[in-house]
Design a protein around this motif. Structure first.
Motif, PDB file in Angstrom:
ATOM      1  N   TYR A 293      34.171  17.640  75.072  1.00 50.24           N
ATOM      2  CA  TYR A 293      33.511  16.616  74.268  1.00 50.24           C
ATOM      3  C   TYR A 293      33.290  17.166  72.863  1.00 50.24           C
ATOM      4  CZ  TYR A 293      32.152  14.508  78.783  1.00 50.24           C
ATOM      5  OH  TYR A 293      32.151  13.956  80.044  1.00 50.24           O
TER       6      TYR A 293
ATOM      7  N   GLN B  53      30.530  16.672  69.591  1.00 51.35           N
ATOM      8  CA  GLN B  53      29.239  16.102  69.218  1.00 51.35           C
ATOM      9  C   GLN B  53      28.959  16.451  67.765  1.00 51.35           C
ATOM     10  OE1 GLN B  53      25.689  17.545  71.295  1.00 51.35           O
ATOM     11  NE2 GLN B  53      24.826  15.488  71.214  1.00 51.35           N
TER      12      GLN B  53
ATOM     13  N   GLY C 288      23.359  15.222  65.509  1.00 50.37           N
ATOM     14  CA  GLY C 288      22.483  14.115  65.836  1.00 50.37           C
ATOM     15  C   GLY C 288      23.160  12.931  66.498  1.00 50.37           C
ATOM     16  N   GLN C 289      24.416  13.102  66.860  1.00 51.88           N
ATOM     17  CA  GLN C 289      25.159  11.985  67.448  1.00 51.88           C
ATOM     18  C   GLN C 289      25.380  12.163  68.947  1.00 51.88           C
ATOM     19  OE1 GLN C 289      26.030   9.208  65.537  1.00 51.88           O
ATOM     20  NE2 GLN C 289      24.667  10.329  64.158  1.00 51.88           N
ATOM     21  N   GLY C 290      26.019  11.187  69.556  1.00 53.91           N
ATOM     22  CA  GLY C 290      26.305  11.253  70.976  1.00 53.91           C
ATOM     23  C   GLY C 290      27.511  12.109  71.268  1.00 53.91           C
ATOM     24  N   LEU C 291      27.947  12.056  72.507  1.00 51.50           N
ATOM     25  CA  LEU C 291      29.072  12.844  72.968  1.00 51.50           C
ATOM     26  C   LEU C 291      30.348  12.010  72.905  1.00 51.50           C
ATOM     27  CD1 LEU C 291      27.334  14.432  76.060  1.00 51.50           C
ATOM     28  CD2 LEU C 291      27.894  15.564  73.927  1.00 51.50           C
TER      29      LEU C 291
ATOM     30  N   PHE D 226      34.063  11.804  74.072  1.00 53.60           N
ATOM     31  CA  PHE D 226      34.995  12.345  75.063  1.00 53.60           C
ATOM     32  C   PHE D 226      36.325  12.691  74.403  1.00 53.60           C
ATOM     33  CE2 PHE D 226      37.353  12.874  78.873  1.00 53.60           C
ATOM     34  CZ  PHE D 226      38.539  12.175  78.732  1.00 53.60           C
TER      35      PHE D 226
ATOM     36  N   LEU E 251      31.736  20.761  73.028  1.00 50.32           N
ATOM     37  CA  LEU E 251      31.117  21.068  74.310  1.00 50.32           C
ATOM     38  C   LEU E 251      32.134  20.963  75.431  1.00 50.32           C
ATOM     39  CD1 LEU E 251      27.878  18.984  73.773  1.00 50.32           C
ATOM     40  CD2 LEU E 251      27.890  21.428  74.197  1.00 50.32           C
TER      41      LEU E 251
ATOM     42  N   TYR F 272      16.156   5.846  68.248  1.00 49.01           N
ATOM     43  CA  TYR F 272      15.047   6.782  68.049  1.00 49.01           C
ATOM     44  C   TYR F 272      13.766   6.131  68.583  1.00 49.01           C
ATOM     45  CZ  TYR F 272      18.012   9.405  64.836  1.00 49.01           C
ATOM     46  OH  TYR F 272      19.033  10.151  64.288  1.00 49.01           O
TER      47      TYR F 272
ATOM     48  N   PHE G 182      20.603  10.921  77.288  1.00 45.70           N
ATOM     49  CA  PHE G 182      21.899  10.241  77.340  1.00 45.70           C
ATOM     50  C   PHE G 182      22.124   9.625  78.715  1.00 45.70           C
ATOM     51  CE2 PHE G 182      23.796  11.695  73.440  1.00 45.70           C
ATOM     52  CZ  PHE G 182      23.263  12.946  73.199  1.00 45.70           C
TER      53      PHE G 182
ATOM     54  N   PHE H 230      29.735   8.307  77.652  1.00 49.11           N
ATOM     55  CA  PHE H 230      28.351   8.576  77.287  1.00 49.11           C
ATOM     56  C   PHE H 230      27.859   7.557  76.268  1.00 49.11           C
ATOM     57  CE2 PHE H 230      26.865  12.688  78.954  1.00 49.11           C
ATOM     58  CZ  PHE H 230      28.012  13.128  79.580  1.00 49.11           C
ATOM     59  N   GLY H 231      26.584   7.185  76.397  1.00 50.85           N
ATOM     60  CA  GLY H 231      25.930   6.441  75.343  1.00 50.85           C
ATOM     61  C   GLY H 231      25.616   7.378  74.188  1.00 50.85           C
ATOM     62  N   LYS H 232      25.177   6.814  73.078  1.00 53.17           N
ATOM     63  CA  LYS H 232      24.881   7.640  71.901  1.00 53.17           C
ATOM     64  C   LYS H 232      23.540   8.358  72.012  1.00 53.17           C
ATOM     65  CE  LYS H 232      27.772   5.161  68.591  1.00 53.17           C
ATOM     66  NZ  LYS H 232      28.770   6.247  68.570  1.00 53.17           N
ATOM     67  N   GLY H 233      22.776   8.014  73.032  1.00 53.97           N
ATOM     68  CA  GLY H 233      21.530   8.716  73.278  1.00 53.97           C
ATOM     69  C   GLY H 233      20.330   8.094  72.601  1.00 53.97           C
TER      70      GLY H 233
ATOM     71  N   HIS I  20      16.809   9.433  70.941  1.00 55.27           N
ATOM     72  CA  HIS I  20      16.076  10.610  70.506  1.00 55.27           C
ATOM     73  C   HIS I  20      14.591  10.335  70.689  1.00 55.27           C
ATOM     74  CE1 HIS I  20      19.655  12.323  68.392  1.00 55.27           C
ATOM     75  NE2 HIS I  20      19.974  11.055  68.298  1.00 55.27           N
TER      76      HIS I  20
END
Lengths: 114, 113
Positions: free
Chosen positions: A35, A37, A40-43, A45, A91, B10, B88, B103-106, B108
């Protein structure tokens, strides 16, 4: 037991150079994932290896990115002719069998392209 | 392709307040997993939900999987400073395919003492 390890932990390279990132999965885990990243962002793929099957490369952002998994264990992610937008944390994760299993993540490699 | 969306991006809470993050998939999922990433760390697996309508609890954390298996939520009761991080969700499309988890962007989570 040992978890997923990645090397190097940090890599600074000049734009245009090639880099290799290494991942050692947990012993016995047949599935391996890469992955990306950004801060501050998501993962995002990139690629997925399952046993001896052909890898799913659908997430690779360009043909400058490639990955290999030798002997069903160690994997190397190679980025050719790096660009500044390649700067991110890369990652690696492994899981016991497939996506139905929880993924164990390595600490990542922070790549900075100057 | 499959999309997994998380809201909010957030969330600021006072310590002791509750927190909820929501995860929505554009497709039906075979399973959903939740991960927590502490600042400067890597994602760590929290839980996996497989059954429609499933609810699982881990101490102050409650996880739900929607009846249609397209959405999920994570609720934390009485947040503590140790809960800080990014949460996430990650789903596997029930249609199969070999593209791993999406995955979602999460979300925070920021906690003010």
């Amino acid at each position: 037991g040992a978890g997923v390890s990645q090397s190097p932990s940090n890599k600074v390279t000049e734009k245009g150079k090639d880099v290799e990132l290494r991942c050692d999965p947990i012993s016995g885990h047949t599935a391996l994932y890469w992955y990306r990243q950004s801060l501050g962002q998501g993962l995002e793929f990139l690629i997925y290896f399952q046993g001896n099957s052909a890898p799913d490369k659908s997430g690779l952002p360009s043909d400058r990115f490639s990955a290999e998994r030798t002997g069903g264990s160690v994997s190397t992610l190679t980025i050719q002719r790096t660009q500044q937008e390649d700067s991110a944390v890369y990652l690696c994760a492994s899981s016991l069998q497939s996506t139905i299993s929880e993924q164990y993540f390595g600490p990542g490699t922070r790549l900075t392209v100057t | 392709g499959q999309q997994v969306m998380q809201i909010p991006q957030y969330q600021h809470v006072q310590e002791g307040e509750d927190f909820t993050t929501y995860c929505n998939s554009s497709t039906t999922l075979s399973n959903i997993q939740w991960y927590k990433q502490r600042p400067g760390g890597h994602p760590v697996f929290l839980i996996q939900l497989v059954k429609s309508g499933e609810v699982k609890k881990q101490k102050r954390l409650t996880f739900q999987f929607g009846e249609a298996k397209k959405n999920s939520s994570l609720h934390i009761t009485a947040t503590q400073t140790t809960d800080v991080g990014t949460y996430f969700c990650a789903g596997e499309d029930s249609g199969g395919g070999a593209d791993g988890l999406t995955f979602g962007k999460g979300t925070h989570l920021i906690i003010q003492p």
